[in-house]
Design an enzyme around this catalytic site. Structure first.
Site, PDB file in Angstrom:
ATOM      1  CG  ASP A 161      -1.986  -1.052   1.164  1.00  0.00           C
ATOM      2  OD1 ASP A 161      -2.832  -0.964   0.262  1.00  0.00           O
ATOM      3  OD2 ASP A 161      -1.985  -1.960   2.010  1.00  0.00           O
ATOM      4  CG  ASP A 186      -7.281  -4.037  -0.134  1.00  0.00           C
ATOM      5  OD1 ASP A 186      -7.220  -4.459   1.031  1.00  0.00           O
ATOM      6  OD2 ASP A 186      -6.536  -3.136  -0.570  1.00  0.00           O
ATOM      7  N   GLY A 197     -10.991  -5.854   5.139  1.00  0.00           N
ATOM      8  CA  GLY A 197     -11.901  -6.443   6.104  1.00  0.00           C
ATOM      9  C   GLY A 197     -12.203  -7.916   5.939  1.00  0.00           C
TER      10      GLY A 197
END
Length: 216
Positions: free
Chosen positions: A31, A172, A174
């Site tokens: 990220d 992407d 949870g």
């Protein structure tokens, strides 16, 4: 189904990457945040470029930045399989996708919770991956938005409507062993961050995602 492991929010990144390297995850999800597209800001490339010192896994780079063109050239020098950008950036999306392709790296386009599928259609011929965000981008550890499942179904429908195109679907945000069964039939890649990195045993956490183990 493949697993892309994110180290977002991890304090000891080198140790985390080394531990992930010992598992059978398929990619390391990187990220990249500029503090503008999202409020958070990740380490500069001068630090991130050392990732390959700690893992031999291919990288799945997610650019949460306003101007991806400034980052693509840098991350293309690493062991990168995918570079994913967002639609609502400050640059021309198609130009950025072509820039990624110039490096023979696979292209991805992210679909935020408030984005519509229709906005993505013009870019489909240039995509290798559609990354559906199950949370608002920018922060690790958020809960999965239940309405994401319907968006995944819509993306699957796109595959049927454009059978000549060959893009993968990634999710992407949870995802854990309790809800993975809700989305497993609609995705090719699961990005998992805190569920893996906060577990006591990374490989066991990965196994739980793949085996869809639920609470008894």
């Amino acid at each position: 189904m493949k697993i892309s492991a994110s180290f977002l929010g991890v304090e000891n990144i080198p140790a985390c990457l080394e531990a992930l390297n010992q598992t059978d995850v398929d990619f390391i999800h990187v990220d990249v945040m500029d503090g503008k597209y999202v409020k958070q800001k990740t380490l500069p490339f001068q630090e991130m470029r050392h990732i390959s010192n700690y893992t031999q896994k291919r990288l799945d780079v997610h650019l949460m930045v306003e101007k991806p063109s400034e980052y693509i050239d840098q991350y293309a020098t690493l062991n990168t399989e995918y570079i994913t950008i967002h639609q609502d950036i400050k640059e021309d999306v198609l130009s950025c996708l072509k820039q990624i392709k110039n490096y023979a790296i696979k292209t991805g386009l992210a679909l935020n919770p408030n984005d519509t599928i229709q906005e993505m259609i013009p870019y489909l011929p240039y995509l290798d991956l559609i990354l559906v965000m199950g949370v608002v981008p920018g922060k690790s550890g958020q809960e999965f938005l239940e309405e994401t499942k319907e968006k995944l179904k819509e993306v699957q429908q796109l595959k049927k409507e454009y059978p000549k195109l060959n893009f993968l679907i990634s999710i992407d945000g949870g995802i854990n062993d309790k809800n993975v069964h809700q989305i497993k039939d609609f995705v090719d890649i699961i990005v998992s961050g805190s569920y893996i990195t906060k577990s006591k045993n990374y490989q066991e956490a990965v196994n739980c995602l793949k085996e869809e183990r639920k609470e008894v």
